[in-house]
Design a protein around this motif. Structure first.
Motif, PDB file in Angstrom:
ATOM      1  N   SER A 103      20.472 -43.219 -12.334  1.00 31.26           N
ATOM      2  CA  SER A 103      20.352 -41.871 -12.883  1.00 31.26           C
ATOM      3  C   SER A 103      21.066 -40.896 -11.974  1.00 31.26           C
ATOM      4  CB  SER A 103      18.883 -41.477 -13.040  1.00 31.26           C
ATOM      5  OG  SER A 103      18.255 -41.405 -11.785  1.00 31.26           O
ATOM      6  N   ARG A 104      21.549 -39.829 -12.568  1.00 31.99           N
ATOM      7  CA  ARG A 104      22.136 -38.727 -11.823  1.00 31.99           C
ATOM      8  C   ARG A 104      21.944 -37.477 -12.668  1.00 31.99           C
ATOM      9  NH1 ARG A 104      28.665 -39.425 -12.538  1.00 31.99           N
ATOM     10  NH2 ARG A 104      28.618 -39.330 -14.790  1.00 31.99           N
ATOM     11  N   ALA A 105      21.949 -36.336 -12.024  1.00 32.40           N
ATOM     12  CA  ALA A 105      21.665 -35.110 -12.755  1.00 32.40           C
ATOM     13  C   ALA A 105      22.392 -33.926 -12.150  1.00 32.40           C
ATOM     14  CB  ALA A 105      20.167 -34.854 -12.763  1.00 32.40           C
ATOM     15  N   ASP A 106      22.583 -32.920 -12.996  1.00 32.23           N
ATOM     16  CA  ASP A 106      23.013 -31.613 -12.527  1.00 32.23           C
ATOM     17  C   ASP A 106      22.029 -30.606 -13.115  1.00 32.23           C
ATOM     18  OD1 ASP A 106      23.810 -31.078 -15.187  1.00 32.23           O
ATOM     19  OD2 ASP A 106      25.901 -31.587 -14.786  1.00 32.23           O
ATOM     20  N   ALA A 107      22.346 -29.345 -13.058  1.00 28.70           N
ATOM     21  CA  ALA A 107      21.406 -28.317 -13.512  1.00 28.70           C
ATOM     22  C   ALA A 107      21.154 -28.374 -15.021  1.00 28.70           C
ATOM     23  CB  ALA A 107      21.930 -26.935 -13.132  1.00 28.70           C
ATOM     24  N   GLU A 108      22.100 -28.928 -15.788  1.00 28.16           N
ATOM     25  CA  GLU A 108      21.982 -28.920 -17.247  1.00 28.16           C
ATOM     26  C   GLU A 108      21.606 -30.258 -17.861  1.00 28.16           C
ATOM     27  OE1 GLU A 108      25.668 -27.457 -18.754  1.00 28.16           O
ATOM     28  OE2 GLU A 108      25.473 -25.531 -17.719  1.00 28.16           O
ATOM     29  N   ARG A 109      21.997 -31.368 -17.229  1.00 23.90           N
ATOM     30  CA  ARG A 109      21.854 -32.676 -17.857  1.00 23.90           C
ATOM     31  C   ARG A 109      21.378 -33.740 -16.881  1.00 23.90           C
ATOM     32  NH1 ARG A 109      26.856 -30.658 -19.306  1.00 23.90           N
ATOM     33  NH2 ARG A 109      26.944 -30.089 -21.488  1.00 23.90           N
ATOM     34  N   ILE A 110      20.784 -34.769 -17.477  1.00 28.61           N
ATOM     35  CA  ILE A 110      20.435 -35.977 -16.741  1.00 28.61           C
ATOM     36  C   ILE A 110      21.204 -37.101 -17.425  1.00 28.61           C
ATOM     37  CG2 ILE A 110      18.590 -37.573 -16.108  1.00 28.61           C
ATOM     38  CD1 ILE A 110      16.641 -35.167 -16.598  1.00 28.61           C
ATOM     39  N   THR A 144      21.686 -55.763 -23.201  1.00 24.01           N
ATOM     40  CA  THR A 144      22.775 -54.802 -23.293  1.00 24.01           C
ATOM     41  C   THR A 144      22.456 -53.626 -22.383  1.00 24.01           C
ATOM     42  OG1 THR A 144      24.229 -53.594 -24.817  1.00 24.01           O
ATOM     43  CG2 THR A 144      21.853 -53.472 -25.243  1.00 24.01           C
ATOM     44  N   GLU A 145      23.470 -52.866 -22.041  1.00 24.82           N
ATOM     45  CA  GLU A 145      23.278 -51.680 -21.222  1.00 24.82           C
ATOM     46  C   GLU A 145      23.681 -50.458 -22.030  1.00 24.82           C
ATOM     47  OE1 GLU A 145      25.370 -52.260 -17.521  1.00 24.82           O
ATOM     48  OE2 GLU A 145      24.098 -53.964 -16.993  1.00 24.82           O
ATOM     49  N   LEU A 146      22.906 -49.397 -21.883  1.00 28.06           N
ATOM     50  CA  LEU A 146      23.172 -48.134 -22.557  1.00 28.06           C
ATOM     51  C   LEU A 146      23.277 -47.032 -21.515  1.00 28.06           C
ATOM     52  CD1 LEU A 146      20.487 -48.290 -25.394  1.00 28.06           C
ATOM     53  CD2 LEU A 146      22.894 -48.949 -25.553  1.00 28.06           C
ATOM     54  N   ARG A 147      24.168 -46.093 -21.772  1.00 25.52           N
ATOM     55  CA  ARG A 147      24.249 -44.891 -20.938  1.00 25.52           C
ATOM     56  C   ARG A 147      23.878 -43.714 -21.826  1.00 25.52           C
ATOM     57  NH1 ARG A 147      29.501 -42.721 -17.971  1.00 25.52           N
ATOM     58  NH2 ARG A 147      30.128 -42.921 -20.116  1.00 25.52           N
ATOM     59  N   LEU A 148      22.946 -42.895 -21.371  1.00 27.39           N
ATOM     60  CA  LEU A 148      22.441 -41.779 -22.145  1.00 27.39           C
ATOM     61  C   LEU A 148      22.578 -40.474 -21.378  1.00 27.39           C
ATOM     62  CD1 LEU A 148      20.141 -44.314 -22.390  1.00 27.39           C
ATOM     63  CD2 LEU A 148      19.507 -42.850 -24.268  1.00 27.39           C
ATOM     64  N   ARG A 149      22.691 -39.392 -22.130  1.00 22.37           N
ATOM     65  CA  ARG A 149      22.678 -38.054 -21.543  1.00 22.37           C
ATOM     66  C   ARG A 149      21.509 -37.299 -22.147  1.00 22.37           C
ATOM     67  NH1 ARG A 149      27.771 -34.403 -22.274  1.00 22.37           N
ATOM     68  NH2 ARG A 149      28.082 -36.297 -23.302  1.00 22.37           N
ATOM     69  N   ILE A 150      20.686 -36.693 -21.295  1.00 23.47           N
ATOM     70  CA  ILE A 150      19.527 -35.923 -21.727  1.00 23.47           C
ATOM     71  C   ILE A 150      19.740 -34.481 -21.299  1.00 23.47           C
ATOM     72  CG2 ILE A 150      17.018 -35.724 -21.658  1.00 23.47           C
ATOM     73  CD1 ILE A 150      16.995 -38.601 -20.438  1.00 23.47           C
ATOM     74  N   GLU A 151      19.624 -33.563 -22.240  1.00 28.10           N
ATOM     75  CA  GLU A 151      19.741 -32.135 -21.941  1.00 28.10           C
ATOM     76  C   GLU A 151      18.429 -31.657 -21.335  1.00 28.10           C
ATOM     77  OE1 GLU A 151      22.558 -30.416 -22.213  1.00 28.10           O
ATOM     78  OE2 GLU A 151      23.583 -32.157 -23.076  1.00 28.10           O
ATOM     79  N   ARG A 152      18.507 -31.033 -20.175  1.00 24.26           N
ATOM     80  CA  ARG A 152      17.292 -30.559 -19.504  1.00 24.26           C
ATOM     81  C   ARG A 152      16.588 -29.459 -20.297  1.00 24.26           C
ATOM     82  NH1 ARG A 152      16.334 -31.329 -13.787  1.00 24.26           N
ATOM     83  NH2 ARG A 152      17.884 -32.662 -12.857  1.00 24.26           N
ATOM     84  N   ALA A 153      17.329 -28.644 -21.026  1.00 24.45           N
ATOM     85  CA  ALA A 153      16.757 -27.495 -21.720  1.00 24.45           C
ATOM     86  C   ALA A 153      15.771 -27.899 -22.812  1.00 24.45           C
ATOM     87  CB  ALA A 153      17.868 -26.637 -22.320  1.00 24.45           C
ATOM     88  N   ASP A 154      16.105 -28.940 -23.586  1.00 27.10           N
ATOM     89  CA  ASP A 154      15.267 -29.291 -24.735  1.00 27.10           C
ATOM     90  C   ASP A 154      14.941 -30.773 -24.847  1.00 27.10           C
ATOM     91  OD1 ASP A 154      17.702 -30.328 -25.512  1.00 27.10           O
ATOM     92  OD2 ASP A 154      17.898 -29.079 -27.304  1.00 27.10           O
ATOM     93  N   GLY A 155      15.443 -31.603 -23.941  1.00 28.76           N
ATOM     94  CA  GLY A 155      15.181 -33.040 -24.002  1.00 28.76           C
ATOM     95  C   GLY A 155      16.035 -33.782 -24.999  1.00 28.76           C
ATOM     96  N   GLY A 156      16.982 -33.086 -25.652  1.00 31.11           N
ATOM     97  CA  GLY A 156      17.870 -33.749 -26.604  1.00 31.11           C
ATOM     98  C   GLY A 156      18.690 -34.817 -25.911  1.00 31.11           C
ATOM     99  N   ALA A 157      18.733 -36.012 -26.489  1.00 32.65           N
ATOM    100  CA  ALA A 157      19.406 -37.148 -25.848  1.00 32.65           C
ATOM    101  C   ALA A 157      20.491 -37.716 -26.752  1.00 32.65           C
ATOM    102  CB  ALA A 157      18.393 -38.230 -25.500  1.00 32.65           C
ATOM    103  N   LEU A 158      21.580 -38.106 -26.140  1.00 35.29           N
ATOM    104  CA  LEU A 158      22.699 -38.761 -26.813  1.00 35.29           C
ATOM    105  C   LEU A 158      22.994 -40.081 -26.121  1.00 35.29           C
ATOM    106  CD1 LEU A 158      25.304 -35.881 -27.119  1.00 35.29           C
ATOM    107  CD2 LEU A 158      24.205 -37.053 -29.014  1.00 35.29           C
ATOM    108  N   ILE A 159      23.409 -41.056 -26.882  1.00 37.19           N
ATOM    109  CA  ILE A 159      23.879 -42.313 -26.317  1.00 37.19           C
ATOM    110  C   ILE A 159      25.378 -42.159 -26.110  1.00 37.19           C
ATOM    111  CG2 ILE A 159      24.186 -44.776 -26.707  1.00 37.19           C
ATOM    112  CD1 ILE A 159      21.541 -44.546 -28.389  1.00 37.19           C
TER     113      ILE A 159
END
Length: 128
Positions: A68-75, A103-118
């Motif tokens: 995992s890695r994160a910045d101010a906007e996303r994880i 299988t391996e998946l990479r996801l992005r989670i928006e810190r503001a609302d928890g919205g996640a994309l693969i």
């Protein structure tokens, strides 16, 4: 609005929400909260497909946090997903059998609302 613009917008919409995981990020419980939220998603949300042409048994899914890695906007996270694929027999007399897969998946989670994309579906292979 052009067709190209609409398709780009559709890809940018969250596929699902991981609100609890955002709240747990940076704590010792993050991996467990993330695992619980991913396993609670409805069948078919995660892009898991078997290699043998069978069906993935949703009850067999196991998720482990790889990074995992994160910045101010996303994880951004990488997870490994273990599953069992149920493969039908080759003829009328053959019984279906299970094949272990990964299988391996990479996801992005928006810190503001928890919205996640693969972002990426990685390697997929059978596990003995």
């Amino acid at each position: 609005m052009s067709v190209e613009r609409r398709s780009r917008d559709a890809r940018s919409r969250p596929a699902f929400n991981l609100v609890d995981s955002v709240g747990a990020f940076g704590t010792p419980t993050f991996a467990e909260v993330l695992r619980r939220e991913l396993l609670a998603l409805p069948d078919g949300v995660l892009p898991i497909e078997g290699e043998q042409g069978g069906l993935v048994d949703p009850a067999s899914l196991g998720v482990t946090l790889l990074s995992s890695r994160a910045d101010a906007e996303r994880i951004e996270i990488a997870v490994g997903v273990f599953y069992t694929e149920i493969v039908g027999g080759c003829s009328c007399g053959d019984e279906p059998f299970g094949v272990n897969g990964y299988t391996e998946l990479r996801l992005r989670i928006e810190r503001a609302d928890g919205g996640a994309l693969i972002l990426l579906r990685g390697i997929e292979r059978c596990v003995d």
